[in-house]
Design an enzyme around this catalytic site. Structure first.
Site, mmCIF file in Angstrom:
data_model
loop_
_atom_site.group_PDB
_atom_site.id
_atom_site.type_symbol
_atom_site.label_atom_id
_atom_site.label_comp_id
_atom_site.label_asym_id
_atom_site.label_seq_id
_atom_site.Cartn_x
_atom_site.Cartn_y
_atom_site.Cartn_z
ATOM 1 N N ARG A 1 -25.876 -1.574 7.196
ATOM 2 C CA ARG A 1 -25.509 -3.328 7.098
ATOM 3 C C ARG A 1 -25.762 -4.243 8.287
ATOM 4 O O ARG A 1 -25.396 -5.392 8.115
ATOM 5 C CB ARG A 1 -23.951 -3.062 6.405
ATOM 6 C CG ARG A 1 -23.495 -2.048 5.639
ATOM 7 C CD ARG A 1 -22.135 -2.286 5.022
ATOM 8 N NE ARG A 1 -22.039 -3.350 3.706
ATOM 9 C CZ ARG A 1 -20.888 -3.842 3.302
ATOM 10 N NH1 ARG A 1 -19.722 -3.471 3.774
ATOM 11 N NH2 ARG A 1 -21.000 -4.700 2.208
ATOM 12 N N LYS B 1 0.800 -1.191 0.059
ATOM 13 C CA LYS B 1 0.143 0.060 -0.201
ATOM 14 C C LYS B 1 0.886 1.362 -0.184
ATOM 15 O O LYS B 1 1.752 1.445 0.803
ATOM 16 C CB LYS B 1 -0.958 0.004 1.222
ATOM 17 C CG LYS B 1 -2.039 0.746 1.142
ATOM 18 C CD LYS B 1 -2.944 0.399 2.375
ATOM 19 C CE LYS B 1 -4.323 1.330 2.308
ATOM 20 N NZ LYS B 1 -5.245 1.286 3.292
ATOM 21 N N GLU C 1 -19.628 -5.181 10.157
ATOM 22 C CA GLU C 1 -20.714 -4.467 10.792
ATOM 23 C C GLU C 1 -21.554 -5.188 11.643
ATOM 24 O O GLU C 1 -22.034 -4.921 12.526
ATOM 25 C CB GLU C 1 -21.089 -3.376 9.836
ATOM 26 C CG GLU C 1 -20.211 -2.509 9.350
ATOM 27 C CD GLU C 1 -19.693 -2.859 7.866
ATOM 28 O OE1 GLU C 1 -18.828 -1.838 7.525
ATOM 29 O OE2 GLU C 1 -19.831 -3.912 7.471
#
Length: 634
Positions: free
Chosen positions: A397, A283, A369
């Site tokens: 969600r 990243k 979630e």
């Protein structure tokens, strides 16, 4: 596509098809130029940054090997897709990303035929790509479907539900895990590259399929061969889980080695059935500050590319997220029962200091979630006071868990709902426009909406005293500048506060962030203003009393009008048999696209100037109608 002068290769690309005839050296040169283009462009405007730098080579290789958009590529999560946007003809507009009328912050089907699926939320790519692969089979098409899942999205349970289904089907699905967390980086090297190329090659595939046919007549030998193959792969590859789910696992390979990427993708594109390619990337690759601190560089504002200095916005005070973070630390210091949970949003939710001070009472459950909410319910069952810090858009969600696992059992879970209302640059997928509507219908749940920073702090404290589920919803950014009071004092539940008492017969009922606009509208009209504070339980006594003493009533909320706080007021008045002219101001039945938060408020008609104008115009028409009626009667 036009581009700045230092980027001639990108400028020459008319479409991804131009990559098909390039050799490895040319593809590598395009990737190098693409990375510099991203650094140059994002440094000027800000935006998602580190994740895209990690997918540069993978993006180029995918568009080189596959025939896009005929072959479908689904990006998950969407902030990996900046290089994809550039390669697919949108480089000249990349500087407009996340701005009003500019490029969408994530893949968007309405923006480009190359954006095969909108992916603002995570962990959806495998399900969507599997659907596309099955559709191709049903329609007799030969196109391929590729899901590129990474940046934490594999931690979402939905991804594993899709993998579990996909492994049972013959669909031509390729799942690429972009592993940019360095979790299995030891597997990247000459040996793993060799095995990835070997196991994706046609010779191995033919031997594997032919061997299955021969051994199908010899069950004992077939089982021995299966175990031997799994043992062989297990010695050099961490793919046993995916093999057991029905995938042919390949990798891990170096996601920045163009030659390995291209050769492996070319081989794997010829294999039938579900394939799983594990690619390890860095990243922030190619920009040292982002490589060193990818979290900080996830989505920076404008920065000096030469020095790595991010230009900080001048703030008028603490943000609501910071107010929450400070309250959480203070509350945890006073009450050892308090534990905090976040679904991978520690920095955004203002929990960094808390995680350092109370590491044993801090849980980051990753992008999960649903699990976060039921995990909190389990903690609450054992006498703890869990605080779930979650963005409004992500709470959607976990709706089933909120109802069944928390509210139905009346468990004391506090939901600190950040980014409620209009959030701005992340656009329609991230606007917190619906939480009041979908929360208000749930029994046992107390819902609070603060109008300023101190009210937010006191409401969060109030939520911990109720003995049942409670939600405090607050917006992105800074408030009106009311300094939070250090002392914590529980508010009287379900009680509004009069902020202005007028004499015109017009009363404005404000919920949460709309108070300042309500006060601005009330001043020239000499209207009364109530800060309602509680959406549930609603202060019904105050609503009815003020309606009976007023000539007209206006509700204001930064939430969808359908089923929101204004609907609660209407239901209250209807139940009491009170008839009064009413105007409901909120978010209409439409999606609000990206821009600054102020742009979004203007688009929704919730900026102060529009609110003032709208109420004044409605009040004038109402008075004019009343005057005409009086003249007619007389």
């Amino acid at each position: 596509m036009s581009a700045p002068a230092p980027f001639p290769l990108l400028d020459a690309l008319r479409s991804p098809a131009d990559l098909h005839g390039m050799d490895i050296a040319q593809l590598t040169a395009v990737a190098d130029e693409l990375r510099q283009f991203l650094i140059h462009t994002v440094s000027a405007q800000g935006g998602h940054f580190a994740a895209g730098l990690g997918t540069v080579e993978l993006t180029v290789a995918l568009h080189h090997v596959f025939d896009t958009p005929h072959d479908r590529i689904v990006w998950d999560v969407g902030h990996q897709a900046y290089p994809h946007k550039v390669i697919t003809g949108r480089g000249a507009r990349l500087a407009s990303i996340k701005q009003k009328d500019g490029l969408a912050p994530f893949p968007n089907r309405a923006e480009s035929v190359y954006d095969t699926f909108g992916t603002g939320h995570s962990s959806t790519s495998i399900s969507a790509a599997l659907g596309m692969a099955c559709a191709a089979a049903l329609q007799g098409e030969t196109r391929r479907a590729v899901a590129v899942i990474g940046d934490g999205a594999m931690s979402g349970g939905m991804a594993f539900e899709a993998l579990n289904h996909a492994g049972t089907l013959p669909a031509n699905l390729l799942v690429i895990l972009n592993d940019n967390e360095m979790s299995i980086s030891e597997g990247v090297g000459a040996l793993s590259k060799y095995f990835a190329r070997l196991l994706s090659g046609r010779t191995y595939a033919q031997l594997r399929q032919g061997g299955k046919k021969v051994l199908s007549q010899l069950p004992a030998m077939r089982e021995l061969a299966r175990r031997s193959e799994e043992h062989f792969k297990g010695m050099v590859l961490p793919g046993t889980l995916f093999e057991e789910m029905g995938f042919n696992y390949l990798g891990p390979i170096d996601g920045h080695d163009m030659r390995s990427l291209v050769s492996t993708l070319q081989n794997i594109s010829q294999l039938p059935g579900p394939q799983f390619l594990h690619v390890v990337t860095t990243k922030g690759k190619g920009y040292a500050p982002a490589e060193a601190d990818p979290i900080k560089w996830h989505g920076p504002g404008p920065f000096d590319a030469a020095t790595g200095t991010i230009f900080k916005e001048i703030s008028s005070g603490p943000s609501y997220s910071q107010v929450f973070g400070q309250w959480l630390c203070d509350a945890a210091a006073l009450d050892p029962r308090i534990v905090a949970i976040t679904p991978a949003m520690r920095e955004g939710s203002g929990m960094v200091e808390y995680s350092r001070r109370f590491p044993d009472r801090y849980f980051d459950v990753a992008i999960a979630e649903q699990h976060a909410v039921t995990f909190a319910a389990g903690l609450a069952c054992e006498g703890l006071l869990p605080v779930v810090a979650i963005y409004s858009t992500f709470l959607q969600r976990a709706y089933d868990q909120l109802i069944h696992d928390v509210a139905l059992q009346n468990l004391p879970v506090v939901f600190a709902i950040d980014r409620a209302g209009l959030v701005g640059s992340d656009g329609a997928t991230h606007q917190g426009s619906y939480d009041l509507s979908f929360l208000r219908c749930i029994p046992n749940l107390t819902i609070m909406a603060p109008s300023d920073e101190n009210e937010c702090r006191q409401m969060l404290h109030t939520a911990t005293t109720l003995g049942g589920p409670a939600a405090v919803r607050y917006p992105r950014g800074v408030g009106s500048g009311v300094a939070p009071v250090a002392a914590l004092q529980a508010l009287p539940v379900g009680k509004a506060v009069v902020r202005r008492e007028g004499h015109s017969g017009l009363v404005l009922l404000s919920f949460g962030t709309m108070l300042q606009a309500a006060l601005a509208a009330a001043e020239p009209l000499d209207a009364s203003v109530l800060d309602m504070r509680f959406v549930k339980p609603l202060d019904s006594e105050a609503v009815v009393r003020w309606a009976l003493r007023s000539r007209a009533l206006v509700t204001l909320e930064e939430n969808a009008l359908a089923g929101g706080a204004g609907s609660a007021v209407a239901e209250c008045l209807d139940a009491a048999g009170v008839l009064i002219p009413r105007l409901a101001i909120g978010i209409a039945d439409c999606f609000i696209e990206h821009g600054t938060r102020q742009d979004c408020l203007i688009a929704a008609g919730l900026d102060a100037a529009t609110v003032v104008e709208r109420i004044a115009g409605w009040w004038a028409v109402l008075n004019s109608s009343a005057a005409r009626l009086v003249r007619t009667v007389s």
